[in-house]
Write an enzyme that holds these catalytic residues in place. Structure first.
Site, short mmCIF file in Angstrom:
data_model
loop_
_atom_site.label_atom_id
_atom_site.label_comp_id
_atom_site.label_asym_id
_atom_site.label_seq_id
_atom_site.Cartn_x
_atom_site.Cartn_y
_atom_site.Cartn_z
N HIS A 207 47.69 53.20 43.07
CA HIS A 207 48.67 53.00 42.02
C HIS A 207 48.56 54.19 41.07
O HIS A 207 47.60 54.32 40.33
CB HIS A 207 48.40 51.69 41.26
CG HIS A 207 48.64 50.48 42.10
ND1 HIS A 207 47.89 49.34 41.98
CD2 HIS A 207 49.56 50.25 43.07
CE1 HIS A 207 48.35 48.44 42.86
NE2 HIS A 207 49.35 48.97 43.52
N ARG B 160 49.73 55.35 38.34
CA ARG B 160 49.62 55.38 36.87
C ARG B 160 48.21 55.06 36.40
O ARG B 160 47.92 55.17 35.21
CB ARG B 160 50.61 54.40 36.26
CG ARG B 160 50.36 52.93 36.60
CD ARG B 160 51.49 52.07 36.07
NE ARG B 160 51.38 50.67 36.48
CZ ARG B 160 52.34 49.77 36.23
NH1 ARG B 160 53.43 50.12 35.59
NH2 ARG B 160 52.19 48.52 36.61
N GLU B 161 47.34 54.68 37.32
CA GLU B 161 45.98 54.29 36.93
C GLU B 161 45.06 55.51 36.94
O GLU B 161 44.13 55.63 37.73
CB GLU B 161 45.52 53.16 37.87
CG GLU B 161 46.45 51.94 37.74
CD GLU B 161 46.33 50.91 38.87
OE1 GLU B 161 45.44 51.03 39.72
OE2 GLU B 161 47.16 49.97 38.89
N ARG C 137 54.34 53.25 39.45
CA ARG C 137 53.23 52.64 40.19
C ARG C 137 53.30 52.90 41.69
O ARG C 137 52.29 53.06 42.36
CB ARG C 137 53.28 51.12 39.94
CG ARG C 137 52.48 50.27 40.88
CD ARG C 137 52.74 48.80 40.53
NE ARG C 137 52.23 47.87 41.50
CZ ARG C 137 51.15 47.11 41.31
NH1 ARG C 137 50.44 47.23 40.20
NH2 ARG C 137 50.77 46.25 42.21
N ASN D 266 49.80 49.22 47.70
CA ASN D 266 48.75 48.19 47.80
C ASN D 266 49.32 46.81 48.15
O ASN D 266 48.69 45.78 47.93
CB ASN D 266 47.92 48.11 46.51
CG ASN D 266 46.51 47.59 46.80
OD1 ASN D 266 45.95 47.84 47.87
ND2 ASN D 266 45.96 46.84 45.86
N ARG D 267 50.54 46.80 48.69
CA ARG D 267 51.11 45.59 49.28
C ARG D 267 51.58 45.86 50.70
O ARG D 267 52.21 45.02 51.32
CB ARG D 267 52.32 45.10 48.45
CG ARG D 267 52.03 44.77 47.00
CD ARG D 267 51.17 43.52 46.85
NE ARG D 267 50.97 43.19 45.44
CZ ARG D 267 50.02 43.71 44.67
NH1 ARG D 267 49.15 44.58 45.18
NH2 ARG D 267 49.90 43.36 43.41
N HIS E 84 40.91 50.90 40.65
CA HIS E 84 42.17 50.65 39.94
C HIS E 84 41.89 50.51 38.44
O HIS E 84 40.76 50.56 38.01
CB HIS E 84 42.78 49.32 40.41
CG HIS E 84 43.35 49.33 41.80
ND1 HIS E 84 44.69 49.20 42.05
CD2 HIS E 84 42.75 49.45 43.02
CE1 HIS E 84 44.91 49.23 43.35
NE2 HIS E 84 43.75 49.38 43.96
N SER E 85 42.94 50.29 37.68
CA SER E 85 42.81 49.83 36.31
C SER E 85 44.02 48.93 36.06
O SER E 85 45.00 49.02 36.79
CB SER E 85 42.79 51.00 35.33
OG SER E 85 44.08 51.57 35.18
N TYR F 12 45.00 37.38 40.57
CA TYR F 12 46.21 36.62 40.87
C TYR F 12 46.39 36.62 42.38
O TYR F 12 45.69 37.35 43.09
CB TYR F 12 47.44 37.20 40.17
CG TYR F 12 47.53 38.70 40.22
CD1 TYR F 12 47.97 39.36 41.36
CD2 TYR F 12 47.14 39.47 39.13
CE1 TYR F 12 48.04 40.73 41.41
CE2 TYR F 12 47.20 40.87 39.18
CZ TYR F 12 47.65 41.48 40.31
OH TYR F 12 47.71 42.84 40.36
N GLU G 233 38.74 47.01 38.92
CA GLU G 233 39.67 47.29 37.83
C GLU G 233 38.85 47.83 36.66
O GLU G 233 38.01 47.12 36.10
CB GLU G 233 40.41 46.01 37.40
CG GLU G 233 41.25 45.36 38.52
CD GLU G 233 42.60 46.04 38.75
OE1 GLU G 233 42.96 46.98 38.00
OE2 GLU G 233 43.30 45.62 39.70
ZN LIG Z 1 46.26 49.03 40.67
#
Ligand SMILES: [Zn+2]
Ligand SMILES: *[C@@H]1O[C@H](CO)[C@@H](O)[C@H](O)[C@H]1NC(C)=O
Ligand SMILES: *[C@@H]1O[C@H](CO)[C@@H](O)[C@H](O)[C@H]1NC(C)=O
Length: 447
Positions: A195, A197-198, A255, A271-272, A323-324, A375, A398
């Site tokens: 991702h 933006r992390e 993202r 990541n999906r 990640h963050s 989640y 994270e």
């Molecule tokens: Zn992430």
């Protein structure tokens, strides 16, 4: 009944959003807000959840709805604020404003980093001259890891396991002393910025690369870790996206990757996109969604290339996807409430890593299974590595913070975050994990 009401409201809201999209003449992100919501009932969670999957919806859930009383962070475009606030009121969902003007927050974040970078402006990105206290552009990161390889050729090698949609090579730096016996050593995989933006995830990985190479031969733990194990670092998984986030303030919160998709929207949530319970939960079939899973499992060259590499290296025993934000050490699974067969081993190592991390600055991370502390999600790298590549110790990490800045973590938190993450990596040196791992492989091979 309440849920039906929510659905009707949502439909109404969607119309309002559709009408306002594209009508805005102001600068991108100007007046947008990030809200923290506190859903206190199952109905409230269900209502927010329905917003996540609403086709064409423009809400960017920084922290999606999961459980009752677990906070939700959402970036709401300015034009949608009245309708969203209305909805929250009707469903009695308390909230407060985390970021009052997203544009201002992004500009401040980027300007502060730019000012901090001025200290070392113009210096080449070399091993002995690299400023770990600021965020770096991809070309600097590329130069740095190239120089690491050239400076430490006896323990470092560089390879490219995949190309991105726009044709860039995803660079993986391998650290470890080549084994003299020719035997394959157990290995640890660490990647960042799937991702894009992390940014903090990449910054901490660069710091770790520097610590490992610098301390090899002097620090006994680090030396043993590089002698006994191989380490694969991929500091930027989603390079196209990463470069995009640097290009302009309005891009900073991107993202997904940058691949072309049917319709007006761009990119897949990498990541999906993994071939494990693909599209089951916590992912969207809508190409405009920020959690769009792509046309098919491994439709993306990035995930296809990296997954092939992991499958071809069964010596990889640990998979850490950095990640963050939220400060979590997360073990499998995201798609099932059941405890995985290796839950106790996975949890024990995560607890050890977290306590090593917490010892540095006293900053706490939560430890648990994805579905329990984060989640519901499927098609992600962590669960794929565990289910399909047999990597027992597979985690999502994270990093900082818990939401004050979210993805816009100021550069002055890079070093503290990196300092607390590095000893977490070192806990893999304890050796205790190697024994259950060997027993487990033994049992599997003889069953
Ligand atoms: Zn992430
Ligand atoms: C959520 O929080 C409220 C208020 O603190 C409390 O009354 C309720 O029992 C909580 N619900 C759950 C499921 O934790
Ligand atoms: C991004 O996702 C698209 C969508 O399928 C894919 O085709 C492309 O190869 C990916 N590219 C990058 C750079 O991630």
């Amino acid at each position: 009944m309440a849920l039906l009401g929510a659905v009707i409201l949502v439909l109404f809201l969607n119309v309002v959003l559709a009408q306002t999209n594209g009508h805005s003449t102001s600068r991108a992100l100007e007046g947008d807000q990030v809200l923290r919501l506190h859903p206190g009932t199952p109905d409230a969670v269900a209502m927010l959840d329905s917003l996540v999957y609403m086709p064409g919806f423009q809400l960017d859930f920084w922290k999606p709805p999961s459980h009752v009383n677990q906070s939700v962070d959402v970036h709401v475009p300015r034009d949608n604020l009245p309708a969203v606030l209305d909805l929250l009121q009707q469903h009695s969902i308390p909230y407060h404003t985390m970021i009052g003007n997203v544009r201002q927050a992004v500009e401040k974040h980027m300007q502060d980093n730019h000012k901090a970078r001025a200290r070392t402006a113009g210096r080449p990105a070399r091993v002995n001259d690299f400023d770990f206290s600021v965020y770096h552009e991809w070309n600097e990161i590329d130069d740095f890891i190239t120089d690491v390889q050239q400076t430490y050729p006896q323990i470092a090698s560089l390879s490219s396991e995949a190309a991105t949609f726009e044709g860039r090579s995803i660079k993986t730096l391998k650290l470890g002393k080549p084994s003299t016996s020719g035997e394959t050593k157990p290995a640890i995989w660490i990647d960042a910025a799937i991702h894009c933006r992390e940014w903090i995830s990449t910054a901490t990985v660069l710091y770790a690369i520097d610590q490992f190479t610098r301390q090899y031969g002097s620090d006994p733990t680090v030396t043993r870790l590089l002698d006994e194990l191989d380490w694969y670092f991929t500091p930027v998984f989603n390079i196209d996206g990463y470069i995009y986030t640097w290009a302009a303030p309005e891009n900073r919160l991107w993202r997904k990757n940058r691949s072309a998709q049917p319709g007006p929207c761009v990119g897949v949530d990498l990541n999906r996109n993994w071939d494990d319970h693909f599209a089951e939960t916590g992912a969207s079939p809508d190409p405009c969604s920020i959690i769009y899973h792509g046309m098919a499992p491994f439709s993306e060259p990035e995930t296809r290339g990296i997954s092939d590499f992991v499958l071809n290296h069964p010596e990889i025993k640990v998979y850490l996807a950095m990640h963050s934000y939220s400060q979590l050490w997360i073990s499998p699974w995201g798609y099932d409430y059941a405890r995985p067969p290796h839950y106790h081993l996975q949890n024990a190592m995560a607890l050890a890593a977290e306590s090593a991390s917490r010892a540095v600055h006293g900053v706490q991370y939560r430890v648990g299974r994805s579905i329990e502390i984060l989640y519901a999600v499927s098609g992600g790298a962590r669960d794929w590595a565990y289910d399909k590549a047999g990597v027992t110790y597979s985690y999502t990490v994270e990093l900082r913070d818990t939401g004050r800045y979210g993805f816009l973590l100021p550069a002055d938190q890079i070093i503290p975050t990196a300092e607390e993450t590095f000893p977490a990596y070192l806990t893999w040196a304890s050796g205790s994990w190697i024994i259950p791992m060997i027993i487990h492989s033994f049992i599997i091979s003889y069953m």
